[in-house]
Design a protein around this motif. Sequence first.
Motif, PDB file in Angstrom:
ATOM      1  N   ALA A 158      34.811  34.640  58.944  1.00 59.88           N
ATOM      2  CA  ALA A 158      33.822  35.372  58.296  1.00 59.88           C
ATOM      3  C   ALA A 158      33.958  35.341  56.702  1.00 59.88           C
ATOM      4  CB  ALA A 158      33.492  36.686  58.747  1.00 59.88           C
ATOM      5  N   THR A 159      35.232  35.241  56.281  1.00 59.29           N
ATOM      6  CA  THR A 159      35.456  35.295  54.755  1.00 59.29           C
ATOM      7  C   THR A 159      35.152  34.078  54.306  1.00 59.29           C
ATOM      8  OG1 THR A 159      37.484  36.874  55.247  1.00 59.29           O
ATOM      9  CG2 THR A 159      37.438  35.824  53.065  1.00 59.29           C
ATOM     10  N   GLY A 160      35.211  32.956  54.858  1.00 61.22           N
ATOM     11  CA  GLY A 160      34.868  31.783  54.417  1.00 61.22           C
ATOM     12  C   GLY A 160      33.139  31.714  53.953  1.00 61.22           C
ATOM     13  N   LEU A 161      32.483  32.680  54.324  1.00 59.80           N
ATOM     14  CA  LEU A 161      31.028  32.602  54.117  1.00 59.80           C
ATOM     15  C   LEU A 161      30.713  33.681  52.749  1.00 59.80           C
ATOM     16  CD1 LEU A 161      29.980  33.295  58.024  1.00 59.80           C
ATOM     17  CD2 LEU A 161      30.350  31.154  56.755  1.00 59.80           C
ATOM     18  N   SER A 162      31.739  34.021  52.174  1.00 61.08           N
ATOM     19  CA  SER A 162      31.560  35.204  51.374  1.00 61.08           C
ATOM     20  C   SER A 162      30.975  34.746  49.866  1.00 61.08           C
ATOM     21  CB  SER A 162      32.673  36.128  51.091  1.00 61.08           C
ATOM     22  OG  SER A 162      33.782  35.019  50.724  1.00 61.08           O
ATOM     23  N   GLN A 163      31.300  33.306  49.765  1.00 57.61           N
ATOM     24  CA  GLN A 163      30.886  32.791  48.356  1.00 57.61           C
ATOM     25  C   GLN A 163      30.462  31.441  48.623  1.00 57.61           C
ATOM     26  OE1 GLN A 163      33.744  32.901  45.012  1.00 57.61           O
ATOM     27  NE2 GLN A 163      34.231  35.050  45.480  1.00 57.61           N
ATOM     28  N   GLU A 164      29.804  30.853  47.720  1.00 60.93           N
ATOM     29  CA  GLU A 164      29.229  29.413  47.476  1.00 60.93           C
ATOM     30  C   GLU A 164      30.390  28.851  46.745  1.00 60.93           C
ATOM     31  OE1 GLU A 164      27.636  27.611  49.115  1.00 60.93           O
ATOM     32  OE2 GLU A 164      25.550  28.805  49.503  1.00 60.93           O
TER      33      GLU A 164
ATOM     34  N   PHE B  92      44.939  42.036  48.007  1.00 60.86           N
ATOM     35  CA  PHE B  92      44.669  40.609  47.645  1.00 60.86           C
ATOM     36  C   PHE B  92      44.471  40.435  46.393  1.00 60.86           C
ATOM     37  CE2 PHE B  92      42.557  41.549  51.876  1.00 60.86           C
ATOM     38  CZ  PHE B  92      43.165  40.382  52.857  1.00 60.86           C
ATOM     39  N   TYR B  93      45.244  39.461  45.948  1.00 62.40           N
ATOM     40  CA  TYR B  93      45.054  38.802  44.531  1.00 62.40           C
ATOM     41  C   TYR B  93      44.649  37.714  44.467  1.00 62.40           C
ATOM     42  CZ  TYR B  93      47.763  43.237  43.196  1.00 62.40           C
ATOM     43  OH  TYR B  93      48.314  44.376  42.966  1.00 62.40           O
ATOM     44  N   ARG B  94      43.439  37.490  44.524  1.00 59.70           N
ATOM     45  CA  ARG B  94      42.364  36.443  44.953  1.00 59.70           C
ATOM     46  C   ARG B  94      41.550  35.726  43.457  1.00 59.70           C
ATOM     47  NH1 ARG B  94      41.870  34.098  49.729  1.00 59.70           N
ATOM     48  NH2 ARG B  94      39.583  33.840  49.405  1.00 59.70           N
ATOM     49  N   GLY B  95      41.486  36.636  42.463  1.00 58.12           N
ATOM     50  CA  GLY B  95      40.518  36.158  41.463  1.00 58.12           C
ATOM     51  C   GLY B  95      39.161  36.283  41.886  1.00 58.12           C
ATOM     52  N   GLU B  96      38.436  35.798  40.932  1.00 57.59           N
ATOM     53  CA  GLU B  96      36.845  35.990  41.280  1.00 57.59           C
ATOM     54  C   GLU B  96      36.482  34.874  42.297  1.00 57.59           C
ATOM     55  OE1 GLU B  96      34.837  36.322  37.536  1.00 57.59           O
ATOM     56  OE2 GLU B  96      35.306  38.275  37.091  1.00 57.59           O
ATOM     57  N   HIS B  97      37.010  33.491  42.043  1.00 54.18           N
ATOM     58  CA  HIS B  97      36.716  32.421  42.647  1.00 54.18           C
ATOM     59  C   HIS B  97      37.867  31.613  43.149  1.00 54.18           C
ATOM     60  CE1 HIS B  97      33.152  29.246  42.845  1.00 54.18           C
ATOM     61  NE2 HIS B  97      33.527  29.737  43.988  1.00 54.18           N
ATOM     62  N   PRO B  98      38.555  32.219  44.271  1.00 51.09           N
ATOM     63  CA  PRO B  98      39.773  31.367  44.468  1.00 51.09           C
ATOM     64  C   PRO B  98      39.754  30.303  45.097  1.00 51.09           C
ATOM     65  CG  PRO B  98      39.226  33.198  46.142  1.00 51.09           C
ATOM     66  CD  PRO B  98      38.093  33.241  44.869  1.00 51.09           C
TER      67      PRO B  98
ATOM     68  N   GLY C 180      42.473  25.277  37.344  1.00 51.42           N
ATOM     69  CA  GLY C 180      41.775  26.448  36.805  1.00 51.42           C
ATOM     70  C   GLY C 180      41.909  27.713  37.603  1.00 51.42           C
ATOM     71  N   ALA C 181      42.145  27.640  38.935  1.00 46.50           N
ATOM     72  CA  ALA C 181      42.428  29.148  39.776  1.00 46.50           C
ATOM     73  C   ALA C 181      43.670  28.982  40.377  1.00 46.50           C
ATOM     74  CB  ALA C 181      41.163  28.788  40.769  1.00 46.50           C
ATOM     75  N   PRO C 182      44.327  30.119  40.272  1.00 44.54           N
ATOM     76  CA  PRO C 182      45.483  30.253  41.052  1.00 44.54           C
ATOM     77  C   PRO C 182      45.576  30.324  42.507  1.00 44.54           C
ATOM     78  CG  PRO C 182      44.610  32.368  39.972  1.00 44.54           C
ATOM     79  CD  PRO C 182      43.808  31.469  39.554  1.00 44.54           C
TER      80      PRO C 182
END
Length: 307
Positions: A136-142, A105-111, A85-87
């Motif tokens: 640091a980027t890995g800390l940007s979302q749950e 970056f073309y990452r969508g809302e929740h890559p 469900g996530a490209p």
Amino acid sequence: MFDLITIGRCGVDVYPLQTGVGLDRVESFGKFLGGSPTNVAVAAARHGLRSAVITATGADPFGAYVRRAIRGFGVDDAYVATVEGAPTPVTFCEIFPPDDFPIYFYRGEHPPDLQLTPESLDLDAIRDATVFWFTATGLSQEPSRSAHAAALAARSSGWTVFDLDYRPVLWESPEAARRYVREMLPHADVAVGNLDEVENAVGTRDPEAAAQALLDAGMRVAVVKMGPEGVLARSADERAVVEPVKVEVVNGIGAGDAFGGALCLGLIKGWPLERAVRFANAAGAYVAARLACADAMPTTDEVLALL
């Protein structure tokens, strides 16, 4: 047991085969493996280190390409998950040598690579790795942020390297980036960042002050990339300033990842700080003189030849 495990972004880099023109005028592109932590694992493998990457792709053809490319570069893909469900993310860039390389970056809302969970991790492998590398980027979302926290909690020996990798477009706000980066600093032994990234982490762009602040935050080694001024590295009892290696720059985007993989070699080998940073700096220059990132990562002999 792995020499190096990285965690974080992966994807496909789509780079123009024409330089000095914007994307609207590019006529042809090349497709390459991308994502900074993935590229660091590739760079380390080129130096003979046993490396793996913890990441995830979409259930799509680009995801299949990423997995095949990771294996082809000698990196273990056992911890590369597939998310429905996530490209798989795609990244474009423009190339204006010597120092202008806009990234899109073309990452969508929740890559996929930010959907890693604590439960999906092999904490024993993370604990036993000689070097664990996170960004640091890995800390940007749950749930990725919680997965990183679980991984760092498992570490009790070896080197834990925090790539300060600050890309504002991938964060909800600068305040969130500062908060989570500063929360994670005490869990690392080594911090690596450019002037923008260290400013986000410790509040100053002054290289000496930033290095000292990182050491005060618990780092055993602080590495500050100063652009045309070279690299400053400090530990409790060593200080090194390394000048840039002069090359004809083609694409500077992958230089930091080559630097990272080479730095891991120096840490594992126990090299003096000046030697480790000089070697890593040359590895970065080697890749900056080429178009691709992962595909261009040098061997140890190639770095030594450049030096």
